[in-house]
Design an enzyme around this catalytic site. Sequence first.
Site, mmCIF file in Angstrom:
data_model
loop_
_atom_site.group_PDB
_atom_site.id
_atom_site.type_symbol
_atom_site.label_atom_id
_atom_site.label_comp_id
_atom_site.label_asym_id
_atom_site.label_seq_id
_atom_site.Cartn_x
_atom_site.Cartn_y
_atom_site.Cartn_z
ATOM 1 N N HIS A 1 -9.493 0.719 5.286
ATOM 2 C CA HIS A 1 -8.285 1.079 5.839
ATOM 3 C C HIS A 1 -8.668 1.905 7.057
ATOM 4 C CE1 HIS A 1 -4.180 2.286 6.409
ATOM 5 N NE2 HIS A 1 -3.744 1.304 6.034
ATOM 6 N N SER B 1 3.744 -1.847 10.391
ATOM 7 C CA SER B 1 5.356 -1.801 10.590
ATOM 8 C C SER B 1 5.880 -3.371 10.134
ATOM 9 C CB SER B 1 5.672 -1.587 11.793
ATOM 10 O OG SER B 1 5.099 -0.299 12.107
ATOM 11 N N LYS C 1 0.160 4.362 -0.114
ATOM 12 C CA LYS C 1 -0.624 5.445 0.508
ATOM 13 C C LYS C 1 -0.263 6.710 -0.373
ATOM 14 C CE LYS C 1 -0.171 3.238 4.798
ATOM 15 N NZ LYS C 1 -0.136 3.322 6.238
ATOM 16 N N GLU D 1 -6.978 4.401 8.039
ATOM 17 C CA GLU D 1 -6.840 5.998 7.782
ATOM 18 C C GLU D 1 -8.112 6.432 7.091
ATOM 19 O OE1 GLU D 1 -3.018 5.519 5.621
ATOM 20 O OE2 GLU D 1 -1.968 4.804 7.346
ATOM 21 N N ASN E 1 0.783 -1.118 -0.123
ATOM 22 C CA ASN E 1 0.028 -0.095 -0.053
ATOM 23 C C ASN E 1 0.728 1.169 -0.075
ATOM 24 O OD1 ASN E 1 -1.648 2.177 0.371
ATOM 25 N ND2 ASN E 1 -2.544 1.432 2.503
ATOM 26 N N GLY F 1 2.801 2.542 10.845
ATOM 27 C CA GLY F 1 3.674 3.410 10.523
ATOM 28 C C GLY F 1 4.364 4.008 11.838
ATOM 29 N N GLU G 1 -4.969 -5.096 10.790
ATOM 30 C CA GLU G 1 -3.908 -3.990 10.914
ATOM 31 C C GLU G 1 -4.422 -3.396 12.194
ATOM 32 O OE1 GLU G 1 -2.117 -2.902 6.936
ATOM 33 O OE2 GLU G 1 -3.964 -1.355 7.265
HETATM 34 P P1 13P Z 1 3.228 0.576 7.803
HETATM 35 O O1 13P Z 1 3.566 -0.811 7.321
HETATM 36 O O2 13P Z 1 4.114 1.533 7.252
HETATM 37 O O3 13P Z 1 2.954 0.488 9.222
HETATM 38 O O4 13P Z 1 1.602 0.630 7.244
HETATM 39 C C1 13P Z 1 0.698 -0.475 7.178
HETATM 40 C C2 13P Z 1 -0.401 -0.089 6.583
HETATM 41 O O5 13P Z 1 -1.335 0.770 6.837
HETATM 42 C C3 13P Z 1 -0.743 -0.858 5.284
HETATM 43 O O6 13P Z 1 -1.837 -0.776 4.815
#
Ligand code: 13P
Length: 253
Positions: A95, A212, A11, A97, A9, A173, A167
């Site tokens: 997701h 992560s 982002k 976010e 992803n 992150g 997740e």
């Molecule tokens: P990170 O791997 O940067 O922690 O992000 C995970 C994520 O949100 C994947 O969709």
Amino acid sequence: MRRPVVAGNWKMHGSRRANKALLAELELQLPPQWPIDVVVFPPYVYLADAVRLLAESSLAVGAQDVCAEPDGAFTGQVGAAMLKDVGCCYVIVGHSERRRLYHEDDALVARKFAAALGAGLTPVLCLGESLAERDAHKTEAVVARQLDAVIAMNGIASFSDAILAYEPVWAIGTGRTASPDQAQAVHAFLRSRVEAQDANIARHLRVLYGGSVKGGNAAELFSMPDVDGGLVGGASLSADEFQQICAAAAVRH
Ligand code: 13P
């Protein structure tokens, strides 16, 4: 054995030039015959580029979100049939976010899941608890609520064409990964919840871990029996890191 999935992803990162370089490097590093599914999720505007650049490759392309409506007067939105039209095969729904920053609730996520399936896309349904919810021992209640909303709207049979991604919000992150045991416990819980309605679908359902994931921790996460791969954020922007994660998933197979 379930075929592992490694999903990158991106982002809101990238540019035409950077994406081209990253995909070229990935194509060089990932053997075409690997027994895993590898998918990249660029921002909308780069999807068609990515599909074209990966035309001869075994990597697939997905979108990071989709509109719940099929088409119409929804300024700024992108429909599932449009994603299919430009060559996407997958789409992330729910997701954290999107849930947190754009106030997407369980009902909207369930409708997006339906829209994806209706267009022939494979939804990657994200579930996960916040740190406060984990500390309050609400992890199972939260992911059950998120899962049940989608089952209630779409039926358990719809999960034969879907992927789950656990997740934990506190691991995204942050550099703070769920331990393999923590991930396994939630993955097993999710699978058992599906199993209660359809054992066969549960057996084949791929449940990815996200939060992560890096080249250095992927192998131990993927060694857990119910962790069928990863949904990778930051590390998917580095061909070397992503390749290491894919290699760890291929070993699982
Ligand atoms: P990170 O791997 O940067 O922690 O992000 C995970 C994520 O949100 C994947 O969709």
